[in-house]
Design an enzyme around this catalytic site. Structure first.
Site, PDB file in Angstrom:
ATOM      1  N   PRO A 126       0.826  -1.205   0.000  1.00 53.74           N
ATOM      2  CA  PRO A 126       0.000   0.000   0.000  1.00 53.74           C
ATOM      3  C   PRO A 126       0.858   1.253   0.000  1.00 53.74           C
ATOM      4  O   PRO A 126       1.859   1.319   0.710  1.00 53.74           O
ATOM      5  CB  PRO A 126      -0.789  -0.110   1.316  1.00 53.74           C
ATOM      6  CG  PRO A 126      -0.030  -1.065   2.154  1.00 53.74           C
ATOM      7  CD  PRO A 126       0.718  -1.977   1.231  1.00 53.74           C
ATOM      8  N   ASP A 127       0.516   2.189  -0.842  1.00 52.14           N
ATOM      9  CA  ASP A 127       1.256   3.440  -0.797  1.00 52.14           C
ATOM     10  C   ASP A 127       0.585   4.344   0.231  1.00 52.14           C
ATOM     11  O   ASP A 127      -0.277   3.924   0.982  1.00 52.14           O
ATOM     12  CB  ASP A 127       1.351   4.082  -2.184  1.00 52.14           C
ATOM     13  CG  ASP A 127      -0.016   4.361  -2.748  1.00 52.14           C
ATOM     14  OD1 ASP A 127      -0.921   4.657  -1.961  1.00 52.14           O
ATOM     15  OD2 ASP A 127      -0.191   4.291  -3.969  1.00 52.14           O
ATOM     16  N   PHE A 128       1.030   5.569   0.261  1.00 55.10           N
ATOM     17  CA  PHE A 128       0.592   6.408   1.358  1.00 55.10           C
ATOM     18  C   PHE A 128      -0.401   7.474   0.958  1.00 55.10           C
ATOM     19  O   PHE A 128      -1.372   7.712   1.656  1.00 55.10           O
ATOM     20  CB  PHE A 128       1.807   7.036   2.054  1.00 55.10           C
ATOM     21  CG  PHE A 128       2.610   5.983   2.757  1.00 55.10           C
ATOM     22  CD1 PHE A 128       2.390   5.716   4.091  1.00 55.10           C
ATOM     23  CD2 PHE A 128       3.526   5.210   2.082  1.00 55.10           C
ATOM     24  CE1 PHE A 128       3.083   4.705   4.740  1.00 55.10           C
ATOM     25  CE2 PHE A 128       4.230   4.198   2.709  1.00 55.10           C
ATOM     26  CZ  PHE A 128       4.003   3.952   4.045  1.00 55.10           C
ATOM     27  N   ARG A 129      -0.155   8.101  -0.176  1.00 60.77           N
ATOM     28  CA  ARG A 129      -0.971   9.270  -0.464  1.00 60.77           C
ATOM     29  C   ARG A 129      -1.908   9.121  -1.650  1.00 60.77           C
ATOM     30  O   ARG A 129      -2.590  10.062  -2.012  1.00 60.77           O
ATOM     31  CB  ARG A 129      -0.069  10.486  -0.675  1.00 60.77           C
ATOM     32  CG  ARG A 129       0.391  11.054   0.653  1.00 60.77           C
ATOM     33  CD  ARG A 129       1.270  12.240   0.432  1.00 60.77           C
ATOM     34  NE  ARG A 129       2.613  11.982   0.903  1.00 60.77           N
ATOM     35  CZ  ARG A 129       3.665  12.703   0.593  1.00 60.77           C
ATOM     36  NH1 ARG A 129       3.537  13.711  -0.213  1.00 60.77           N
ATOM     37  NH2 ARG A 129       4.840  12.414   1.078  1.00 60.77           N
ATOM     38  N   HIS A 184      15.014   6.469   4.083  1.00 64.65           N
ATOM     39  CA  HIS A 184      14.035   6.651   5.161  1.00 64.65           C
ATOM     40  C   HIS A 184      14.022   5.462   6.106  1.00 64.65           C
ATOM     41  O   HIS A 184      13.054   5.232   6.813  1.00 64.65           O
ATOM     42  CB  HIS A 184      12.646   6.896   4.568  1.00 64.65           C
ATOM     43  CG  HIS A 184      12.589   8.187   3.792  1.00 64.65           C
ATOM     44  ND1 HIS A 184      11.645   8.450   2.837  1.00 64.65           N
ATOM     45  CD2 HIS A 184      13.379   9.285   3.845  1.00 64.65           C
ATOM     46  CE1 HIS A 184      11.859   9.660   2.326  1.00 64.65           C
ATOM     47  NE2 HIS A 184      12.910  10.179   2.918  1.00 64.65           N
ATOM     48  N   ASP A 237      10.525  -1.018   2.406  1.00 66.57           N
ATOM     49  CA  ASP A 237      10.135  -2.422   2.257  1.00 66.57           C
ATOM     50  C   ASP A 237      11.293  -3.381   2.026  1.00 66.57           C
ATOM     51  O   ASP A 237      11.090  -4.602   1.958  1.00 66.57           O
ATOM     52  CB  ASP A 237       9.106  -2.557   1.129  1.00 66.57           C
ATOM     53  CG  ASP A 237       9.578  -1.921  -0.180  1.00 66.57           C
ATOM     54  OD1 ASP A 237      10.779  -1.993  -0.493  1.00 66.57           O
ATOM     55  OD2 ASP A 237       8.742  -1.337  -0.890  1.00 66.57           O
ATOM     56  N   ASN A 287      11.887   3.848  -0.061  1.00 64.11           N
ATOM     57  CA  ASN A 287      10.989   2.796   0.409  1.00 64.11           C
ATOM     58  C   ASN A 287      11.546   2.090   1.641  1.00 64.11           C
ATOM     59  O   ASN A 287      12.757   1.941   1.789  1.00 64.11           O
ATOM     60  CB  ASN A 287      10.745   1.784  -0.708  1.00 64.11           C
ATOM     61  CG  ASN A 287      10.119   2.444  -1.923  1.00 64.11           C
ATOM     62  OD1 ASN A 287       9.569   3.542  -1.815  1.00 64.11           O
ATOM     63  ND2 ASN A 287      10.216   1.811  -3.066  1.00 64.11           N
TER      64      ASN A 287
END
Ligand SMILES: [Zn+2]
Length: 421
Positions: free
Chosen positions: A159-162, A251, A234, A232
């Protein structure tokens, strides 16, 4: 910033000599010009994760946007601009244009009319995948830097965020006061459950790498990958078998964890806690343990800066994939390659553009020795290739042009983590 006499490498030959002769004497005025330029450009050398406030509703799929508190520096430096483009251009464009023209005229020792004729020779034959493929095939790309964002993991099912169906649109599930709270230390300290709930979904192992991740591995196998900087969390880059030292997780990721007082926590224990979504406390001090994901307002890992400093000196091709380039300081990396180095953006939409191509051109002609955002303008572009579309399709196309398609397919077929498609 030094005054780099080699900054403009391809002004017309007749100008080259005059420019060199004037280089030293102009250095002082140039520094003042740079300061003025930076002021108008609103450039930020920020050290913490930031985004442009105007972009918060954007459908960017990047990991983070920060709270408005942590972007106080950016808002103060861009307050003079009403532009949402993040570089502080806008109503100052004409002022900036005049300033850059004066600097370029002074620097090159030419008249204004000659300046208008001045061109920078193109580095690529064409500003598309084909042009980049030809450049790679010519053997000139030996230190490719890749920058990636959430767009490359979308087809993995992460799932992405925005985006519309992204995390930030599913507030109810996480019981958050506002979307970004899930990545804020102050909120985590009081209520770590939402982050742990999210971690149970995101913890590496559940998802398989995408063709784009394998493409990065293929660059490594071909011996041309300098580094992959990813936003990312992940860890899918390394799930392809790419060595950990080839990746900078700007990040952070779940590879390590510390309590809020800085005590290191056992990764396996943290993994168990994350998998069941149950907050874990430090064995030493009782404070909550947080995987080493960079929260809003936190510094990026030292390694991000160390590698950026080193890698972009050697970078001879930059490939940016699947990011809308709104989160700083990551987004600013596109300005780091030397001015003759080609850059390719593969994304669903245009991103990272310098808002005024003529100013960009003059900036380079003035030899200010530092890159700017992308310039896809037909008239003045000399090195930035753009491919709008899905990441996976684009890397297949690029590999086809390179004659690497069967290699990419083999990497995907032989990956030990299978995709659920
Ligand atoms: Zn502790």
């Amino acid at each position: 910033m030094s005054s780099d006499c080699d900054g403009v490498r391809a002004v017309t030959p007749s100008m080259e000599g005059r420019r060199d002769a004037r280089c030293e004497e102009d250095a002082e005025g140039e520094e003042a010009g740079e300061r003025a330029a930076e002021k108008v450009l609103g450039r930020r050398d920020s050290t913490t994760v930031e985004y442009e406030e105007e972009e918060i509703e954007d459908d960017d799929a990047g990991l983070s946007c920060s709270s408005s508190e942590s972007s106080s520096e950016s808002s103060s430096s861009s307050e003079s601009s009403s532009s949402s483009e993040g570089y502080g251009f806008g109503r100052e464009s004409s002022e900036m244009l005049a300033l850059m023209e004066r600097l370029a005229v002074q620097r090159l020792g030419v008249s204004s009319s000659e300046l208008r004729e001045a061109t920078i020779e193109p580095v690529l034959d064409s500003f598309d995948l084909k042009g980049v493929a030809e450049y790679i095939k010519s053997g000139r790309a030996k230190n490719v830097v890749v920058m990636t964002g959430a767009g490359i993991s979308v087809s993995a099912g992460i799932p992405d965020f925005r985006s519309e169906s992204g995390l930030y649109s599913r507030l109810g599930e996480y019981d958050l006061p506002y979307p970004q709270a899930i990545f804020e230390l102050s909120y985590f300290r009081e209520k770590p459950e939402p982050f742990y709930k999210l971690s149970s979904d995101l913890f590496p192992g559940k998802y398989a790498p995408t063709p784009t991740h394998h493409f990065v591995k293929l660059l490594h196998d071909r011996g041309v990958l300098r580094r992959c900087f990813t936003q990312n969390i992940d860890s899918l880059e390394c799930a392809t078998g790419l060595p950990v030292d080839k990746v900078v997780a700007a990040h952070g990721n779940f590879d390590a964890a510390h309590c809020l007082n800085g005590h290191e926590a056992d990764r396996d224990v943290v993994e168990k806690a994350c998998r069941v979504g149950k907050p874990m406390r430090c064995a030493k001090c009782g404070e909550y343990v947080k995987p080493d994901i960079v929260f809003f307002g936190e510094n990026l890992p030292e390694r991000f800066y160390d590698c950026a400093q080193e890698d972009f000196q050697h970078c001879d091709l930059l490939i940016v994939i699947g990011t809308s380039l709104v989160v700083h300081p990551f987004a600013g990396l596109i300005e780091r390659p030397q001015e003759h180095v080609p850059r390719l953006l593969i994304n669903l939409e245009r991103a990272g553009e310098a808002p005024n191509s003529e100013i960009t051109r003059l900036y380079r002609l003035a030899g200010l020795g530092r890159g700017t955002g992308f310039n896809f303008d037909e008239e003045t572009n000399y090195r930035d290739a753009l491919h709008l579309g899905k990441c996976d399709e684009a890397v297949f196309e690029l590999c086809e042009l390179l004659g690497w398609k069967s290699d990419l397919e083999a990497l995907i077929a032989n990956c030990s983590i299978k995709r659920n498609l």
